[in-house]
Design a protein around this motif. Structure first.
Motif, PDB file in Angstrom:
ATOM      1  N   GLU A  57       0.886  -1.180  -0.016  1.00 39.89           N
ATOM      2  CA  GLU A  57       0.034  -0.017  -0.007  1.00 39.89           C
ATOM      3  C   GLU A  57       0.998   1.167   0.029  1.00 39.89           C
ATOM      4  O   GLU A  57       1.955   1.265   0.429  1.00 39.89           O
ATOM      5  N   ARG A  58       0.361   2.339  -0.704  1.00 38.08           N
ATOM      6  CA  ARG A  58       1.075   3.605  -0.551  1.00 38.08           C
ATOM      7  C   ARG A  58       0.912   4.230   0.800  1.00 38.08           C
ATOM      8  O   ARG A  58      -0.168   3.914   1.493  1.00 38.08           O
ATOM      9  N   VAL A  59       2.093   4.580   1.307  1.00 33.43           N
ATOM     10  CA  VAL A  59       2.075   5.314   2.564  1.00 33.43           C
ATOM     11  C   VAL A  59       1.062   6.487   2.713  1.00 33.43           C
ATOM     12  O   VAL A  59       1.113   7.407   1.700  1.00 33.43           O
ATOM     13  N   THR A  60       0.156   6.373   3.598  1.00 32.39           N
ATOM     14  CA  THR A  60      -0.613   7.604   3.802  1.00 32.39           C
ATOM     15  C   THR A  60      -0.243   8.613   5.048  1.00 32.39           C
ATOM     16  O   THR A  60      -0.425   7.927   6.207  1.00 32.39           O
ATOM     17  N   GLN A  61      -0.151   9.703   4.837  1.00 33.90           N
ATOM     18  CA  GLN A  61       0.474  10.334   6.081  1.00 33.90           C
ATOM     19  C   GLN A  61      -0.652  11.092   6.742  1.00 33.90           C
ATOM     20  O   GLN A  61      -1.894  11.261   6.177  1.00 33.90           O
ATOM     21  N   ASP A  62      -0.450  11.206   8.267  1.00 31.52           N
ATOM     22  CA  ASP A  62      -1.450  11.800   9.098  1.00 31.52           C
ATOM     23  C   ASP A  62      -1.725  13.179   8.528  1.00 31.52           C
ATOM     24  O   ASP A  62      -0.889  13.823   8.128  1.00 31.52           O
ATOM     25  N   LYS A  63      -2.974  13.487   8.360  1.00 31.72           N
ATOM     26  CA  LYS A  63      -3.394  14.731   8.111  1.00 31.72           C
ATOM     27  C   LYS A  63      -2.506  15.884   8.589  1.00 31.72           C
ATOM     28  O   LYS A  63      -2.533  16.059  10.230  1.00 31.72           O
ATOM     29  N   VAL A  64      -1.640  16.887   8.265  1.00 27.47           N
ATOM     30  CA  VAL A  64      -1.003  17.964   8.880  1.00 27.47           C
ATOM     31  C   VAL A  64      -1.901  19.129   9.294  1.00 27.47           C
ATOM     32  O   VAL A  64      -2.699  19.788   8.055  1.00 27.47           O
ATOM     33  N   LEU A  65      -2.078  19.559  10.417  1.00 27.36           N
ATOM     34  CA  LEU A  65      -3.013  20.543  10.591  1.00 27.36           C
ATOM     35  C   LEU A  65      -2.277  22.013  10.556  1.00 27.36           C
ATOM     36  O   LEU A  65      -0.863  21.962  10.666  1.00 27.36           O
ATOM     37  N   CYS A  66      -2.629  23.121  10.486  1.00 29.72           N
ATOM     38  CA  CYS A  66      -1.911  24.467  10.195  1.00 29.72           C
ATOM     39  C   CYS A  66      -2.978  25.485  10.851  1.00 29.72           C
ATOM     40  O   CYS A  66      -4.076  25.785  10.337  1.00 29.72           O
ATOM     41  N   PHE A  67      -2.593  25.601  12.199  1.00 31.23           N
ATOM     42  CA  PHE A  67      -3.272  26.649  12.822  1.00 31.23           C
ATOM     43  C   PHE A  67      -2.915  28.007  12.599  1.00 31.23           C
ATOM     44  O   PHE A  67      -1.824  28.145  12.146  1.00 31.23           O
ATOM     45  N   SER A  68      -3.828  29.237  12.686  1.00 34.29           N
ATOM     46  CA  SER A  68      -2.901  30.327  12.654  1.00 34.29           C
ATOM     47  C   SER A  68      -3.867  31.571  13.763  1.00 34.29           C
ATOM     48  O   SER A  68      -5.151  31.257  13.652  1.00 34.29           O
ATOM     49  N   PHE A  69      -3.247  32.353  13.980  1.00 38.04           N
ATOM     50  CA  PHE A  69      -3.965  33.491  14.673  1.00 38.04           C
ATOM     51  C   PHE A  69      -3.745  34.842  13.905  1.00 38.04           C
ATOM     52  O   PHE A  69      -2.572  35.008  13.275  1.00 38.04           O
ATOM     53  N   PRO A  70      -4.644  35.508  13.585  1.00 37.25           N
ATOM     54  CA  PRO A  70      -4.716  36.734  12.613  1.00 37.25           C
ATOM     55  C   PRO A  70      -3.471  37.645  13.158  1.00 37.25           C
ATOM     56  O   PRO A  70      -3.359  37.583  14.513  1.00 37.25           O
ATOM     57  N   PRO A  71      -3.177  38.542  12.365  1.00 36.17           N
ATOM     58  CA  PRO A  71      -2.258  39.749  12.616  1.00 36.17           C
ATOM     59  C   PRO A  71      -2.918  40.493  13.893  1.00 36.17           C
ATOM     60  O   PRO A  71      -4.214  40.862  13.755  1.00 36.17           O
ATOM     61  N   CYS A  72      -2.476  40.853  14.865  1.00 33.79           N
ATOM     62  CA  CYS A  72      -3.073  41.692  15.992  1.00 33.79           C
ATOM     63  C   CYS A  72      -2.641  43.080  16.013  1.00 33.79           C
ATOM     64  O   CYS A  72      -3.126  43.977  16.655  1.00 33.79           O
ATOM     65  N   GLY A  73      -1.425  43.598  14.993  1.00 34.21           N
ATOM     66  CA  GLY A  73      -1.083  44.734  14.974  1.00 34.21           C
ATOM     67  C   GLY A  73      -0.382  45.435  16.325  1.00 34.21           C
ATOM     68  O   GLY A  73      -0.129  44.486  17.207  1.00 34.21           O
ATOM     69  N   LYS A  74       0.291  46.708  16.215  1.00 37.28           N
ATOM     70  CA  LYS A  74       1.193  47.010  17.298  1.00 37.28           C
ATOM     71  C   LYS A  74       0.341  48.088  18.116  1.00 37.28           C
ATOM     72  O   LYS A  74      -0.255  48.752  17.676  1.00 37.28           O
ATOM     73  N   ILE A  75       0.729  47.855  19.361  1.00 37.49           N
ATOM     74  CA  ILE A  75       0.378  48.964  20.236  1.00 37.49           C
ATOM     75  C   ILE A  75       1.617  49.492  21.019  1.00 37.49           C
ATOM     76  O   ILE A  75       2.498  48.542  21.396  1.00 37.49           O
ATOM     77  N   PRO A  76       1.858  50.589  21.472  1.00 40.36           N
ATOM     78  CA  PRO A  76       2.895  51.029  22.015  1.00 40.36           C
ATOM     79  C   PRO A  76       3.017  50.588  23.320  1.00 40.36           C
ATOM     80  O   PRO A  76       1.898  50.558  24.221  1.00 40.36           O
ATOM     81  N   PRO A  77       4.158  50.377  24.232  1.00 44.58           N
ATOM     82  CA  PRO A  77       4.286  50.045  25.397  1.00 44.58           C
ATOM     83  C   PRO A  77       4.298  51.072  26.476  1.00 44.58           C
ATOM     84  O   PRO A  77       4.296  52.215  26.006  1.00 44.58           O
ATOM     85  N   PRO A  78       3.920  50.845  27.729  1.00 47.86           N
ATOM     86  CA  PRO A  78       3.756  49.789  28.370  1.00 47.86           C
ATOM     87  C   PRO A  78       2.307  49.204  28.003  1.00 47.86           C
ATOM     88  O   PRO A  78       1.455  49.730  27.761  1.00 47.86           O
ATOM     89  N   VAL A  79       2.404  47.764  27.691  1.00 47.08           N
ATOM     90  CA  VAL A  79       0.967  47.090  27.353  1.00 47.08           C
ATOM     91  C   VAL A  79       0.455  46.813  28.703  1.00 47.08           C
ATOM     92  O   VAL A  79      -0.962  46.895  28.921  1.00 47.08           O
ATOM     93  N   ILE A  80       0.885  46.076  29.574  1.00 47.93           N
ATOM     94  CA  ILE A  80       0.397  45.719  30.985  1.00 47.93           C
ATOM     95  C   ILE A  80       1.547  46.085  32.023  1.00 47.93           C
ATOM     96  O   ILE A  80       2.517  45.490  31.967  1.00 47.93           O
ATOM     97  N   MET A  81       1.108  46.572  33.161  1.00 47.01           N
ATOM     98  CA  MET A  81       2.122  47.053  34.207  1.00 47.01           C
ATOM     99  C   MET A  81       1.547  46.480  35.487  1.00 47.01           C
ATOM    100  O   MET A  81       0.211  47.047  35.679  1.00 47.01           O
ATOM    101  N   ILE A  82       2.325  45.831  36.186  1.00 44.87           N
ATOM    102  CA  ILE A  82       1.705  45.171  37.471  1.00 44.87           C
ATOM    103  C   ILE A  82       2.642  46.118  38.512  1.00 44.87           C
ATOM    104  O   ILE A  82       3.920  45.440  38.602  1.00 44.87           O
ATOM    105  N   GLN A  83       2.119  46.852  39.325  1.00 44.05           N
ATOM    106  CA  GLN A  83       2.869  47.706  40.073  1.00 44.05           C
ATOM    107  C   GLN A  83       2.379  47.295  41.658  1.00 44.05           C
ATOM    108  O   GLN A  83       1.153  47.565  42.074  1.00 44.05           O
TER     109      GLN A  83
END
Length: 622
Positions: free
Chosen positions: A375-401
């Motif tokens: 039989e021909r070798v059948t590979q497991d289905k390769v998944l491809c996840f992705s998170f959409p581009p989030c863009g840039k925001i200036p620091p500080p992003v989160i400050m724990i004081q």
């Protein structure tokens, strides 16, 4: 002082070891009745679970019955009926008419620890449930414990719930008396194994042994004396796991045993299971855990069970070599077939000599086809996840004081005077024992909890995506993934657009439109990831994201995280995922957060040394 029963058992054990068993009256009716009682509890077969919370047990039985109703299993017992090994031939399983296994073999041998692996939805959990329910012909003397639900709430303490095994002890004593009347080797082996189990359950050391197991799973002395009903579901699952390890059944089935554990407990459990002497079958998403525990791997693929010796890394290497050789043979055969067909077509009607040669090649071709082509070798289905581009925001992003936090005024602080920050370049894993505050810190960051002292500043444009285990409870199981996502994001008007959004996380075709209740746990998690990604977060807070995911899905998630433009704060017990996606390890412990100077595997080495030291200290008391 040893009990009279133990003295008698020691004497019988010596006689059994010499092969000089005395004949005693068999009590077969007693054995049958005890096995019947055990099968009614909905938690184990041949093993008794907590007798309280009858309503919960009835609900569990009803759910089991409903699932079993839609599952059809066939198989033939191929091993000796009295053997401790379990071999089932011609095994087939269908669920809701879908073929999960088709005419394959289940072969489980004593002393082996099997890692059951395969893609999400291929039927791993269904196979374990079919084994547990004895829907295939497993001998009655093979007692089964399937860890799939937490200990039922009761008035017993955690310690009592683990070592309360009177019914199991009685069952084993009855079985030993029956086996003492037999002279064959299988009965002799079973008898010695039962004597060993009875010794482990002896009242003289049962409480200490149970305390050792609970300590390894993260229970302090105070927690061990706490009533089961006062624990959360995750801790009650640990109690159930502790009970399984205390009983040590002939066949132990573990489905994602590390899901409710921290890294400390994972390291302890890996060490404990690596010494399991009976039969262990385990489904796990952790490659590192599989490497540390398994002696064999069972690969569930294309409706077959395929067996490999060694741990997960050995399996991957062996599989790659076998598939490479298989493809070489396949290509050679196809070349031969193509050559012979061309020759037959060209010279089949030529001169007598050429026609005879063509006929000879035609016979050779027929023999090749009849004997079975590669039989021909059948590979497991390769998944491809992705998170959409989030863009840039200036620091500080989160400050724990200067943040301190405690849940109640009369309770101790979880954290004191925390002072640090997160930005879009942050790639941090939070580690530490359960109860140290890892999830609490995530809740503080997202704003679900308010600091007792200090302040947490967040950028006004910041969008946070938080994943945790209980998000799946928000799913409407009667709706399809497509319907649920459309309800969550009404702005997406086009159905095809929503299909693409869901499809980015490996759910395609029928999986998008069938009721969510028909999806596996891993597939439901993918729906949640699709929901999370479409919120377009700047920072991901992932609390145990690998629970219920298969190894291929975890790798796809790691790739998606590495491609993500934003920040990451990760809580996970999966050492491999941590090694793939984070840059820093932060330890949450003793009311503060400190950076670990090293990678996650050096941290595991430190935990392993600590576990071995603690084990050696506690074993002196057993």
């Amino acid at each position: 002082m040893p009990s009279d029963a133990k003295k008698k058992r020691d004497q019988k054990k010596k006689e059994a070891a010499k092969g000089k068993n005395k004949k005693t009256p068999a009590k077969e009716n007693g054995v049958a009745e005890l096995n019947g009682d055990a099968e009614q509890n909905g938690h184990t077969n041949g093993v008794t679970a907590n007798g309280n919370a009858v309503n919960e047990m009835e609900e569990e039985l009803e759910a089991m019955t409903l699932l079993a109703k839609h599952r059809a299993c066939t198989g033939v017992l191929a091993s000796h009926p009295d053997s401790r090994d379990v071999h089932i031939h011609n095994l087939s399983i269908t669920f809701h008419g879908v073929i999960l296994l088709d005419d394959t073999k289940l072969e489980l041998n004593v002393g082996r620890r099997y890692g059951l692996i395969g893609l999400n939805g291929c039927g791993k959990s269904s196979l374990l449930s079919a084994i547990e329910n004895r829907e295939i012909p497993i001998p009655e003397h093979v007692d089964i414990f399937h860890l799939r639900r937490e200990m039922a709430p009761s008035e017993k303490t955690a310690l009592q719930a683990v070592c309360d095994v009177d019914k199991e002890r009685i069952r084993l004593e009855h079985e030993s008396e029956v086996l003492a009347t037999k002279d064959d080797q299988e009965s002799h082996d079973r008898l010695l194994d039962i004597y060993e189990r009875l010794d482990d359950m002896d009242a003289d050391k049962a409480a200490v042994a149970a305390a050792f197991i609970l300590h390894g799973l993260g229970f302090t002395k105070e927690m061990q004396q706490k009533k089961v009903k006062d624990f959360s579901g995750g801790w009650r699952m640990r109690i159930s796991l502790a009970r399984a390890l205390f009983i040590r059944p002939s066949l132990l089935l573990l489905d994602e045993p590390t899901n409710h554990l921290d890294l400390n407990a994972c390291v302890w459990l890996e060490n404990e299971l690596s010494n399991y002497k009976r039969i262990l079958v385990m489904v796990s998403h952790s490659q590192d855990f599989l490497n540390g525990v398994c002696t064999n791997v069972i690969h569930m693929q294309n409706n077959k069970l395929r067996y490999f010796g060694g741990n997960y890394d050995t399996f991957m290497q062996t599989r790659m070599e076998l598939e490479e050789n298989q493809m070489k043979k396949y290509k050679w055969e196809q070349d031969q077939i193509s050559h012979m067909k061309n020759y037959i077509a060209r010279f089949g009607h030529g001169s007598a000599k050429l026609a005879r040669q063509a006929q000879s090649k035609e016979k050779t071709l027929k023999k090749m086809v009849d004997s079975g082509l590669t039989e021909r070798v059948t590979q497991d289905k390769v998944l491809c996840f992705s998170f959409p581009p989030c863009g840039k925001i200036p620091p500080p992003v989160i400050m724990i004081q200067h943040v301190s936090f405690k849940y109640e005024d009369d309770k101790p602080h979880i954290y004191k005077d925390l002072d640090f920050g997160f930005d879009l370049d942050t790639r941090v894993a939070l580690v530490g024992p359960n109860g140290a505050g890892k999830s609490t810190l995530l809740k503080l960051v997202v704003g679900e909890l308010v600091p007792t002292e200090g302040i947490i500043r967040r950028n006004s444009h910041l969008k946070i995506g938080r994943y945790h285990q209980h998000l799946a409870e928000a799913l409407d199981l009667e709706q399809s993934a497509l319907e649920w996502m459309t309800r969550c994001f009404p702005d997406v008007k086009e159905k095809e657009e929503m299909r693409r959004i869901i499809g980015r996380f490996g759910l395609t075709g029928p999986q998008q439109i069938c009721p969510i209740k028909n999806l596996s746990d891993g597939q439901r998690c993918r729906v949640i990831f699709a929901w999370l990604a479409w919120q377009n977060p700047h920072i991901l807070l992932l609390d145990e994201p690998t629970n219920h995911l298969d190894l291929e899905t975890i790798d796809a998630l790691a790739d998606a995280i590495n491609d993500f433009e934003g920040g990451l704060i990760l809580v996970s017990h999966d050492f491999r995922l941590i090694s793939q996606v984070v840059e820093e390890i932060w330890i949450c412990e003793k009311q503060t957060v400190t950076k670990w100077e090293g990678d996650i595997f050096s941290y595991k080495e430190a935990l392993t040394k600590k576990v071995k030291k603690d084990n050696a200290k506690m074993l002196k008391n057993i």
